[in-house]
Write a protein that holds these residues in place. Structure first.
Motif, short mmCIF file in Angstrom:
data_model
loop_
_atom_site.label_atom_id
_atom_site.label_comp_id
_atom_site.label_asym_id
_atom_site.label_seq_id
_atom_site.Cartn_x
_atom_site.Cartn_y
_atom_site.Cartn_z
N PHE A 135 -6.37 -2.68 -10.39
CA PHE A 135 -5.00 -3.10 -10.09
C PHE A 135 -4.71 -2.86 -8.60
CE2 PHE A 135 -0.68 -1.61 -9.31
CZ PHE A 135 0.08 -2.66 -9.78
N ILE A 136 -5.04 -1.66 -8.13
CA ILE A 136 -4.80 -1.33 -6.72
C ILE A 136 -5.66 -2.22 -5.82
CG2 ILE A 136 -4.96 0.51 -4.98
CD1 ILE A 136 -4.83 2.54 -7.30
N ASN A 137 -6.92 -2.35 -6.18
CA ASN A 137 -7.85 -3.12 -5.34
C ASN A 137 -7.43 -4.58 -5.20
OD1 ASN A 137 -9.40 -0.89 -4.94
ND2 ASN A 137 -10.94 -1.41 -6.48
N LYS A 138 -7.01 -5.17 -6.31
CA LYS A 138 -6.65 -6.59 -6.26
C LYS A 138 -5.45 -6.82 -5.35
CE LYS A 138 -8.40 -8.48 -10.50
NZ LYS A 138 -8.09 -8.63 -11.91
N GLU A 139 -4.43 -6.01 -5.55
CA GLU A 139 -3.22 -6.19 -4.75
C GLU A 139 -3.51 -5.94 -3.26
OE1 GLU A 139 0.10 -6.91 -5.35
OE2 GLU A 139 1.19 -5.95 -3.72
N VAL A 194 -8.72 5.38 1.35
CA VAL A 194 -7.77 6.38 0.85
C VAL A 194 -6.42 6.25 1.57
CG1 VAL A 194 -7.29 8.86 0.69
CG2 VAL A 194 -9.53 7.97 0.03
N LYS A 195 -6.46 5.97 2.86
CA LYS A 195 -5.19 5.81 3.60
C LYS A 195 -4.39 4.63 3.06
CE LYS A 195 -6.26 7.95 8.00
NZ LYS A 195 -6.91 7.67 9.29
N TYR A 196 -5.08 3.51 2.88
CA TYR A 196 -4.41 2.33 2.33
C TYR A 196 -3.84 2.63 0.95
CZ TYR A 196 -5.89 -1.24 5.74
OH TYR A 196 -6.04 -2.00 6.86
N ARG A 197 -4.64 3.28 0.11
CA ARG A 197 -4.20 3.55 -1.26
C ARG A 197 -3.01 4.50 -1.29
NH1 ARG A 197 -9.83 4.20 -4.78
NH2 ARG A 197 -10.38 1.99 -4.72
N ARG A 198 -3.07 5.55 -0.46
CA ARG A 198 -1.98 6.53 -0.47
C ARG A 198 -0.65 5.87 -0.09
NH1 ARG A 198 -2.65 11.56 -0.93
NH2 ARG A 198 -4.68 11.78 0.06
N ASN A 199 -0.72 5.05 0.94
CA ASN A 199 0.46 4.36 1.41
C ASN A 199 0.98 3.38 0.35
OD1 ASN A 199 2.35 3.83 3.37
ND2 ASN A 199 1.20 2.07 4.15
N PHE A 200 0.07 2.63 -0.23
CA PHE A 200 0.43 1.64 -1.24
C PHE A 200 1.09 2.31 -2.45
CE2 PHE A 200 -1.06 -0.72 -5.11
CZ PHE A 200 -0.24 -1.83 -4.97
N ILE A 201 0.48 3.39 -2.93
CA ILE A 201 1.00 4.04 -4.15
C ILE A 201 2.35 4.71 -3.87
CG2 ILE A 201 0.56 5.87 -5.87
CD1 ILE A 201 -2.46 5.06 -5.62
N ARG A 202 2.54 5.17 -2.65
CA ARG A 202 3.85 5.75 -2.30
C ARG A 202 4.95 4.68 -2.41
NH1 ARG A 202 6.42 5.58 2.23
NH2 ARG A 202 4.60 4.88 3.40
N ILE A 203 4.68 3.51 -1.84
CA ILE A 203 5.70 2.44 -1.88
C ILE A 203 5.85 1.92 -3.31
CG2 ILE A 203 6.33 0.17 -0.97
CD1 ILE A 203 4.54 0.85 1.47
#
Ligand SMILES: Nc1ncnc2c1ncn2[C@@H]1O[C@H](COP(=O)(O)OP(=O)(O)OP(=O)(O)O)[C@@H](O)[C@H]1O
Ligand SMILES: [Mg+2]
Length: 364
Positions: A135-139, A194-203
């Motif tokens: 889910f994270i990867n696709k978006e 990890v930086k991209y994911r952390r930022n994405f999940i925060r928003i």
């Protein structure tokens, strides 16, 4: 962004199909196995250069035909674009944008931004961590092509490192220099991921919390947590420190391939304590947040493909969904049409799908 037209040739059960769409809502009605999902898959293929339901591109080529092609005409930022994907039986792919060949998937990715919502997505809370990573990867891949590139390079290095670790288990032979090179690459791309994911999940967490609150009438506070296997600080040192363990077990024990997300409702783990209804609300909140995040990043609405999912949502959630996505172009597949649901949706076209043929209905 609006998909204006699709052309399918020898794609799944469509020999030749040319179809224009409404800029607001398109509903495809038909019995099982008629080609509704195939049509949506064709549109998705022009966004990702792959399917959302098979890893094997050759499956999409019509049986007994050498190749398939899909072309989507779209409007994005007031510009007309045309994307084609040609697939052959051997799994080879050619991507074209406005007639010119594109060699890298990363260059295709944010031309046509689509999100799929299917019954499978409703299970995201209970599913495996892999599904949540997907889910994270696709978006992120669609809205941040650099992320896709990092993920591709990371996975390539990981595959090579794992195969070396496995060989070592059999032959006790390890090339320390190569192992070091792989760890350097993993740390480099892993840190970015990890930086991209952390930022994405925060928003994502902020947005989804608002939606959850709204659907639950203010009763549910949702929080999404990033369960990060290896934080962005000193990934290389951590990988070196884990080497003995990895050599012993024969695989890489740390890194983004082990990441996950956790969902808390009113502070409690939704996976363990949430009801089925709460899980559905979270899934809907995630989808709607995904659309909002994409809109913020790319500056226009993505296209939403609702594959067989409406019947899985109760009326209240359906109403909420349609309210929230007013300006988003919709492609909806369903086996039966319910006039009440149809009235709730934005206006648009209705099509009947039967054995690889599609007719536009007069019904609106
Ligand atoms: N490569 C292919 N070549 C020819 N026909 C194919 C190919 N792949 C799938 N099909 C056919 O497509 C049909 C399935 O289409 P699809 O998955 O779009 O159905 P659907 O209308 O979405 O049905 P459901 O309501 O069950 O989801 C089946 O009849 C299947 O045999
Ligand atoms: Mg289907």
């Amino acid at each position: 962004m609006i998909v204006k037209k699709v052309e399918l040739h020898n794609f799944r059960n469509y020999e030749n199909l040319e179809l224009s769409f409404d800029s607001s809502r398109n509903v495809f009605i038909g019995e099982n196995a008629q080609g509704k999902t195939n049509l949506i898959e064709g549109i998705y293929l022009c966004a990702f250069a792959r399917s959302f339901r098979t890893q094997n591109s050759a499956n999409m080529v019509m049986l007994d035909r050498p190749r398939a092609s899909v072309t989507v005409d779209l409007v994005s930022e007031d510009m007309d674009k045309s994307i084609s994907v040609i697939l052959d039986r051997t799994g080879k792919k050619m991507i074209k944008k406005d007639g010119k060949v594109i060699r890298k998937t990363a260059e295709l990715l944010n031309n046509l931004v689509v999100m799929v919502f299917s019954p499978e997505d409703l299970r995201i809370i209970k599913d495996s961590p892999e599904k949540r990573r997907n889910f994270i990867n696709k978006e992120l891949s669609q809205i941040r092509p650099r992320y896709y590139e990092c993920l591709r390079l990371y996975n390539e290095a990981l595959r090579q490192k794992n195969s070396m670790l496995k060989d070592n288990l059999k032959n006790s032979k390890i090339d320390e220099n190569m192992l070091d090179i792989y760890d350097l690459q993993l740390a480099k791309y892993g840190t970015e991921i990890v930086k991209y994911r952390r930022n994405f999940i925060r928003i994502l967490s902020e947005r989804a919390a608002e939606i959850q609150k709204s659907i639950s009438g203010g009763r549910e506070d949702l929080e999404i947590r990033y369960l990060c296997s290896l934080s962005e600080e000193n990934q290389y040192d951590a990988l070196v420190a884990a080497r003995d363990r990895d050599l012993y077990s024969g695989h890489s024990s740390l890194g983004p391939q082990r990441d996950d997300m956790e969902f808390l409702i009113n502070g409690k783990d939704a996976k363990k304590y949430g009801s089925q209804g709460q899980h559905r609300t979270i899934a809907l909140a995630l989808k709607l947040s995904e659309i909002g995040i994409a809109r913020d990043v790319i500056g226009e609405n993505p296209v939403l493909l609702l594959d067989d999912v409406l019947s899985e949502l109760d009326e209240e959630r359906q109403t909420f969904l349609f309210q929230e996505i007013e300006d988003v172009q919709l492609f909806i597949t369903t086996t039966d049409v319910n006039n009440r649901i149809l009235k709730k949706m934005p206006k648009g076209n209705v099509y009947s799908v039967k054995s690889g043929t599609v007719f536009k209905n007069t019904l609106k």
